[in-house]
Design an enzyme around this catalytic site. Structure first.
Site, short mmCIF file in Angstrom:
data_model
loop_
_atom_site.label_atom_id
_atom_site.label_comp_id
_atom_site.label_asym_id
_atom_site.label_seq_id
_atom_site.Cartn_x
_atom_site.Cartn_y
_atom_site.Cartn_z
N GLY A 1 0.83 -1.20 0.00
CA GLY A 1 0.00 0.00 0.00
C GLY A 1 0.87 1.25 0.00
N ARG B 1 -5.54 1.07 -2.90
CA ARG B 1 -6.20 1.15 -4.22
C ARG B 1 -7.69 1.50 -4.09
NH1 ARG B 1 -8.03 -3.35 -7.72
NH2 ARG B 1 -7.57 -4.69 -5.95
N GLY C 1 -9.51 11.03 -0.46
CA GLY C 1 -8.29 11.71 -0.80
C GLY C 1 -7.29 11.80 0.32
N GLU D 1 -14.38 17.28 4.11
CA GLU D 1 -14.95 16.02 4.62
C GLU D 1 -15.26 16.19 6.10
OE1 GLU D 1 -12.56 12.64 3.53
OE2 GLU D 1 -12.66 13.13 1.41
N HIS E 1 -17.20 3.23 8.63
CA HIS E 1 -17.54 4.32 7.70
C HIS E 1 -19.06 4.38 7.59
CE1 HIS E 1 -17.65 6.93 4.26
NE2 HIS E 1 -16.34 7.01 4.25
N ARG F 1 -16.59 10.66 11.76
CA ARG F 1 -17.25 9.41 11.39
C ARG F 1 -17.82 8.61 12.55
NH1 ARG F 1 -12.86 7.50 7.04
NH2 ARG F 1 -13.45 9.17 5.63
N HIS G 1 -14.11 -0.06 8.42
CA HIS G 1 -13.37 0.66 7.40
C HIS G 1 -11.89 0.79 7.73
CE1 HIS G 1 -12.92 3.49 4.12
NE2 HIS G 1 -12.47 4.43 4.92
N GLU H 1 -1.63 1.67 8.01
CA GLU H 1 -2.74 1.19 8.85
C GLU H 1 -2.29 0.12 9.84
OE1 GLU H 1 -6.27 0.17 6.67
OE2 GLU H 1 -7.37 -0.37 8.48
N ARG I 1 -10.04 8.06 13.61
CA ARG I 1 -9.24 8.76 12.60
C ARG I 1 -10.05 9.86 11.91
NH1 ARG I 1 -8.92 8.11 7.12
NH2 ARG I 1 -9.92 6.07 7.03
C1 SIN Z 1 -13.94 8.40 1.95
O1 SIN Z 1 -13.72 8.81 0.83
O2 SIN Z 1 -15.00 8.63 2.52
C2 SIN Z 1 -12.92 7.53 2.64
C3 SIN Z 1 -11.66 8.26 2.84
C4 SIN Z 1 -11.04 7.87 4.14
O3 SIN Z 1 -11.16 6.71 4.55
O4 SIN Z 1 -10.47 8.73 4.81
#
Ligand code: SIN
Length: 545
Positions: free
Chosen positions: A17, A49, A54, A120, A235, A275, A334, A358, A369
């Site tokens: 990764g 991947r 972002g 975000e 997520h 989140r 997630h 990770e 996170r």
């Molecule tokens: C997302 O695009 O919602 C996931 C990005 C992330 O895990 O930070």
């Protein structure tokens, strides 16, 4: 160029990764080190991947600043982030993004050629750079794979790293198996574990099939300190659909104005909260209404297809049109916020072993996170590993999260508490017959279902105990047989057991860890729970972070 020249490796990277590959490229191209990469799939196969949204980094000017990014990260982490590690993350992050651009990664730009920045959840401003709308991980992985293929001296694809090889108290390589089960030792002066997360612990996840916690399990078997594994981020907006891994509907959609609605069509939570809070609110609302999904309403978004082509095509495949349909969603496992404990340079409690991405617990995520900080962490701390190796550093220092177990001279460790798992991860079976695939698959499914039911977004003491009993059964199945499927199951069981132990011990609710029987956050637990490794001395009360 030969791809299997294992002689005299300076650095062996396990995993492919962003953390591992960016470290490999830097080590080989900036420092001329002899680098090998070993991965159980193809080089291109990694959780990176799949990353959509972002990379969060302060690349625009005013009004954003690294101090604001730091403050947002600490707020999301619910009191468990290591502030020094976060400072390193936000200050070195922009430079690492520029390195990627130099390497050929193409991020989205506006008509004036400036990087487009998205917002975000948990971010006070738009600061997330992205590629292909929401195909950022794929573009980063593409650029890194090209660079690694030209610069590494050894690339071992489809080889399963089984265990660390330790001689005289130092990691000197890994034992790996090929597809036939034949094993060999790949030796190197330094080993970087960058083997990713463990989303496959759960029945519903955004992670690919290969995210089975192999690196954390190797560390647990070797007695290397692991921390914060009770914090699994769910997520909120995974598409509610039988497909596995669950297609992700990036948080960037909410950043652009998409709304969360319950099955009555009502809005019930601020879409841009971190989140953990959104997933918890959704789970509670789903329980109240006795339904298995909520809705993401993206009907108000302009130019959906142009902005998010990969998400649009995933939706198209399942017959959904975001301009017309509300999109069914439910939380999915997630990201593992904890992992192998490291200092600010990625050094672990075992000399010669480093961890980044990770798989690691660098302290930047704490209990939850912040969105789009994960690719960033991989590139920042992967690079720091290489710089430390190049400087001749060999052992962990009492910096960053490592201060949970290592003290500066004359002091005592801060913010760490040792936890002993009732289960010592058993050795992987090597040379035993390959198991009947169906038996292993069934045990894996049972483990995943039990984890989702008992150790998911909401947990309590009874649910954790019930789950532990199922995990014990999986150990029995995994450890009597050989082969990649059995090894993955054994690794999942080892990480599950560590997670359940820490989740049981943490009798409070904090960040991504919600105990229904201990609903409040407790100052006694403003501390990192550490499994394995030597904690010196073992504090009986929590230290300050
Ligand atoms: C997302 O695009 O919602 C996931 C990005 C992330 O895990 O930070």
């Amino acid at each position: 160029m030969t791809y299997d020249d294992d002689a005299d490796l300076d650095l062996l990277v396990v995993g492919s990764g962003v953390a591992g590959l960016s470290a490999a490229v830097r080590a080989a191209e900036a420092h001329g080190l002899r680098v090998g990469v070993l991965t159980k799939g193809d080089l291109e196969q990694s959780t990176t991947r799949w990353a959509q949204g972002g990379v969060a980094a302060v690349l625009g000017g005013d009004p954003d600043s690294t101090d604001l990014h730091l403050a947002d990260t600490l707020a999301a982490g619910a009191g468990l982030c290591d502030i020094d590690a976060v400072r390193v993350l936000v200050e070195e992050g922009p430079g690492r993004v520029r390195d990627l651009i130099t390497l050929g990664a193409a991020f989205d730009r506006d008509e004036q050629g400036r990087l487009e920045l998205a917002r975000e959840g948990g971010h006070s401003l738009a600061r997330v750079v992205h590629a292909g709308g929401a195909a950022t991980g794929a573009e980063i992985e593409r650029a890194l794979v090209v660079a690694v293929r030209r610069s590494a001296v050894a690339i071992h694809e489809n080889e399963f790293a089984l265990d660390l090889v330790i001689e005289h108290g130092r990691c000197v390589g890994v034992r790996a198996a090929d597809a036939t089960g034949a094993t060999r030792v790949v030796r190197a002066r330094h080993v970087l574990l960058a083997a990713g997360g463990a989303g496959q612990l759960f029945a519903v996840t955004t992670n690919p099939l290969e995210a089975t916690g192999d690196g954390v399990a190797m560390a647990l078997r070797a007695g290397v300190a692991v921390a914060d594994v009770e914090f699994v981020q769910f997520h909120p907006t995974a598409l509610h659909h039988p497909q596995m891994p669950r297609p992700l509907l990036s948080e960037a959609l909410r950043g652009h104005g998409a709304l969360l609605r319950d099955t009555n069509g009502e809005q019930f939570v601020d879409e841009l909260l971190p989140r953990d809070q959104v997933s918890r609110a959704m789970t509670r609302r789903m329980l109240e209404l006795d339904v298995d999904h909520c809705w993401l309403d993206a009907t108000g978004l302009d130019h959906f297809v142009e902005r998010f082509p990969t998400i649009a095509s995933a939706l198209d495949e399942v017959g959904l049109d975001p301009s017309r349909d509300w999109l069914p969603i439910a939380p999915a496992a997630h990201y593992l916020c904890g992992g192998i404990l490291t200092d600010l340079d990625g050094a672990t409690t075992l000399p010669g072993l480093w961890a980044a991405g990770e798989v690691a617990c660098s302290g930047v995520h704490g209990a939850n996170r912040l969105a789009s900080n994960s690719l960033l962490e991989g590139m920042v701390f992967g690079a720091r590993v290489v710089e430390a190796v190049e400087r001749g550093v060999d052992t962990a220092q009492p910096t960053g999260a490592m201060r949970s177990v290592l003290a500066v001279e004359g002091g005592s460790p801060i913010g760490g508490r040792a936890v002993v798992s009732p289960m010592t991860p058993p050795a992987l079976a090597i040379g035993a017959p390959f198991a009947a695939v169906d038996d292993i698959a069934l045990a894996r499914q049972q483990l995943q279902r039990a984890m989702t039911a008992g150790a998911g977004v909401l947990r309590d003491s009874a649910s954790l105990s019930r789950t532990a009993a199922v995990v014990d059964l999986a150990v029995g199945v995994a450890c009597s047989s050989s082969g990649a499927a059995a090894w993955e199951l054994a690794n999942l069981a080892a990480v599950a057991s560590a997670l359940l132990t820490a989740a049981h011990e943490r009798t409070e609710s904090r960040g991504a860890h919600t105990r229904e029987d201990f609903a409040a956050k407790s100052p006694e637990f403003a501390t990192r729970l550490v499994l394995g490794g030597e904690v010196r001395p073992t504090p009986t009360t929590a230290g300050r972070l």
